[in-house]
Design an enzyme around this catalytic site. Structure first.
Site, PDB file in Angstrom:
ATOM      1  CD  GLU A  68      -2.759   1.252   2.312  1.00  0.00           C
ATOM      2  OE1 GLU A  68      -3.343   2.125   2.764  1.00  0.00           O
ATOM      3  OE2 GLU A  68      -2.485   0.413   2.899  1.00  0.00           O
ATOM      4  NE  ARG A 119       4.951  -8.602  11.113  1.00  0.00           N
ATOM      5  CZ  ARG A 119       4.689  -7.600  10.690  1.00  0.00           C
ATOM      6  NH1 ARG A 119       3.090  -7.055  10.865  1.00  0.00           N
ATOM      7  NH2 ARG A 119       4.679  -6.074  10.023  1.00  0.00           N
ATOM      8  CE  LYS A 130       3.874   0.663   4.610  1.00  0.00           C
ATOM      9  NZ  LYS A 130       3.135   0.589   3.507  1.00  0.00           N
TER      10      LYS A 130
END
Length: 553
Positions: A33, A259, A269
């Site tokens: 994104e 992850r 983020k």
């Protein structure tokens, strides 16, 4: 670059899919994104998606999942594209955008409504949370769940036309409000957002959610293996539900891997943005940031980052990875490939009283001790030189292997010298050391058999150049700065940056190109700053020390 993934369970799955004939051409995708810069966790995802495609003769798409226009900008898009290319990967065809599929996604939303699988809901956010239930209690059906197909189509069309205010209505899938998987409790497909989009402008006032858009985008692009991190495992039933209920052109499958969570690091983020917004760092590409741009500016190499991702493997479990593994990877890379140079961070003048005042002797030194292909570099030697102030003491015990009054030391790639006397200022601080050279010691040991105590680095005073050197350390002084109830801002390392404004470098270093990397002998690995370095004003960033100071100190 053609790297076969090692220690990667996904490679086993892909090999079986190819062998069984389920897949003929492997297609993966990297779907960021564009609401911030990529970080080290994204580097892992990039290496997995692009690496698997390359290893299996397939292709990988770069697709921006741009369904939240409030937080997305073209600047983030440009930065992400640059990061992917810098890491050494190239996507298949043109860059793709979720926004390119907005009309198709809307048509499929209409399809769900027509099938009785979606409805327009008027619950406000607080009411929706109440109706949704909890992890231990089932949800309740929305009072708007049984609207007719005709009414839902009318309301959806009016949502699209901009007739309603933001938050007034949403489109939801009709699945199961009693499902133990919260993602299946009538999730939102469309919400009203009356903001301009960086790609589509003001064409749309309703935008699809990521959960609704993602699987259909994969299907449009013919993705065979939709690879994401483990937090999306609970979203997979919803991913499949949409594919089962829509006339999509292909049937991708979702797979999840653990992850990357390095110690002493945050990868949220939102939290990284907070560091930028509150000026804790100088921007997304601050060399202390775990962003790819930040690591690049600090002097990390694509090869080291890819090596690190390969070292930790790709597994089905989450866990914390010691950031020292990443630091080991960059030290190993730079030790093999970075040219050598000398920089004095804390200059102390040495006057060689027996050396002619006007003489400039050009010595020669290897750019790298094990890389003949890198050639030689010229080192001007003069009567006045700088050494580091920490490399001199008036008195010292036998363990001190540097310059001491009445003792000898070798200057790196030059002569053996002996210290004779010191000059002090009014405060009693040493401002100069007077010494003399030992004859015949250029490349040779002293003829009198008295060996020097050690080897130190130096730079000519008149021939060297001033430089700014930025000494970076880890941004956080806590192994898990945002774990649990930790306030990550309370764990900022106050010593994460110190700036030396009057370092002294050998003259060749001033001619370094931006991003050129060096080992400053006895000091660590450094890089000419990507943006601020110039011949007139050299600026170097410390990438990493020669040893792990967090262990050795």
């Amino acid at each position: 670059m053609d790297e076969t993934p090692a220690n990667n369970f996904l490679q086993t799955i892909i090999a079986e899919d190819i062998a069984s004939g389920r897949v003929t051409t492997v297609v993966t995708r990297f779907p960021p994104e564009p609401n911030g810069y990529l970080h080290i966790g994204h580097a892992k995802s990039i290496s997995v998606n692009f690496g698997l495609a390359q290893a299996n003769g397939g292709r990988c798409n770069l697709r921006f999942d741009d369904t939240n226009p409030e937080k997305e900008t073209p600047a983030f898009i440009e930065a992400i594209e640059a990061d992917v290319r810098w890491l050494g990967y190239e996507w298949d065809g043109d860059v793709r955008f979720a926004s390119s599929y907005f009309q198709q996604l809307y048509d499929w939303a209409v399809c769900l409504v027509e099938q009785g699988d979606a409805y327009v809901c008027d619950l406000n956010p607080d009411e929706a949370r109440e109706y949704r239930g909890t992890l231990t209690a089932p949800g309740r059906n929305s009072p708007y769940r049984d609207r007719s197909v005709e009414e839902n189509l009318d309301l959806l069309g009016r949502m699209k036309a901009g007739e309603f205010a933001e938050g007034a209505r949403v489109l939801r899938a009709k699945i199961d409000m009693s499902s133990p998987n919260m993602n299946m409790r009538d999730p939102i497909l469309y919400r009203i957002r009356k903001v301009a989009h960086h790609q589509t402008g003001n064409d749309w006032v309703i935008y699809p959610t990521y959960d609704f858009a993602h699987g259909q985008e994969d299907a449009i692009e013919g993705v065979t293996h939709s690879i994401c991190t483990l937090e999306f495992e609970d979203h997979r039933p919803l991913y499949d539900w949409f594919l089962d209920h829509l006339p999509v052109p292909a049937r991708p499958r979702q797979y999840e891997f653990g992850r990357l969570n390095p110690s002493y690091t945050i990868t949220s983020k939102r939290k990284l943005k907070q560091l930028v917004d509150e000026a804790v760092v100088a921007g997304w590409d601050d060399p202390r940031m775990p962003t790819i741009s930040g690591m690049r500016r600090r002097g990390y190499t694509p090869a080291a980052i890819r090596r690190f991702c390969d070292m930790i493997g790709t597994t089905r479990s989450d866990g914390v990875v010691d950031v020292a593994m990443l630091e080991f990877a960059i030290r190993e890379d730079l030790n093999e490939n970075a040219g050598r140079g000398m920089c004095v961070l804390n200059p102390l003048k040495i006057v060689l009283t027996d050396y002619p005042a006007d003489k400039v002797e050009i010595l020669s030194a290897a750019r790298h001790p094990n890389r003949e292909d890198l050639g030689e570099r010229a080192l001007p030697f003069t009567r006045e030189i700088y050494i580091d102030a920490d490399d001199f003491r008036e008195e010292a015990n036998k363990k001190y292997k540097r310059l001491v009054l009445g003792k000898r030391v070798r200057l790196r790639n030059a002569y053996v010298i002996e210290a004779d006397e010191v000059v002090k200022d009014d405060k009693g601080e040493i401002i100069e050391v007077r010494a003399h050279t030992i004859p015949g010691t250029l490349g040779e040991n002293p003829a009198d058999g008295i060996k020097p105590k050690g080897v130190i680095h130096w730079v000519s005073v008149p021939e060297g150049k001033p430089a700014e050197v930025r000494l970076y350390e880890r941004l956080f002084n806590h192994e898990a700065p945002d774990k649990g109830d930790n306030d990550f801002m309370a764990h900022i390392n106050p010593d994460s940056l110190s700036v030396v404004t009057r370092a002294w470098i050998e003259p060749a270093l001033a001619n370094a190109e931006p991003e050129q990397k060096f080992q400053f002998e006895r000091e660590g690995y450094f890089v000419a700053d990507r943006f601020d370095h110039s011949q007139d004003k050299p600026v170097f960033n410390r990438t990493i020390g020669l040893r792990d100071s967090w262990i050795d100190s």
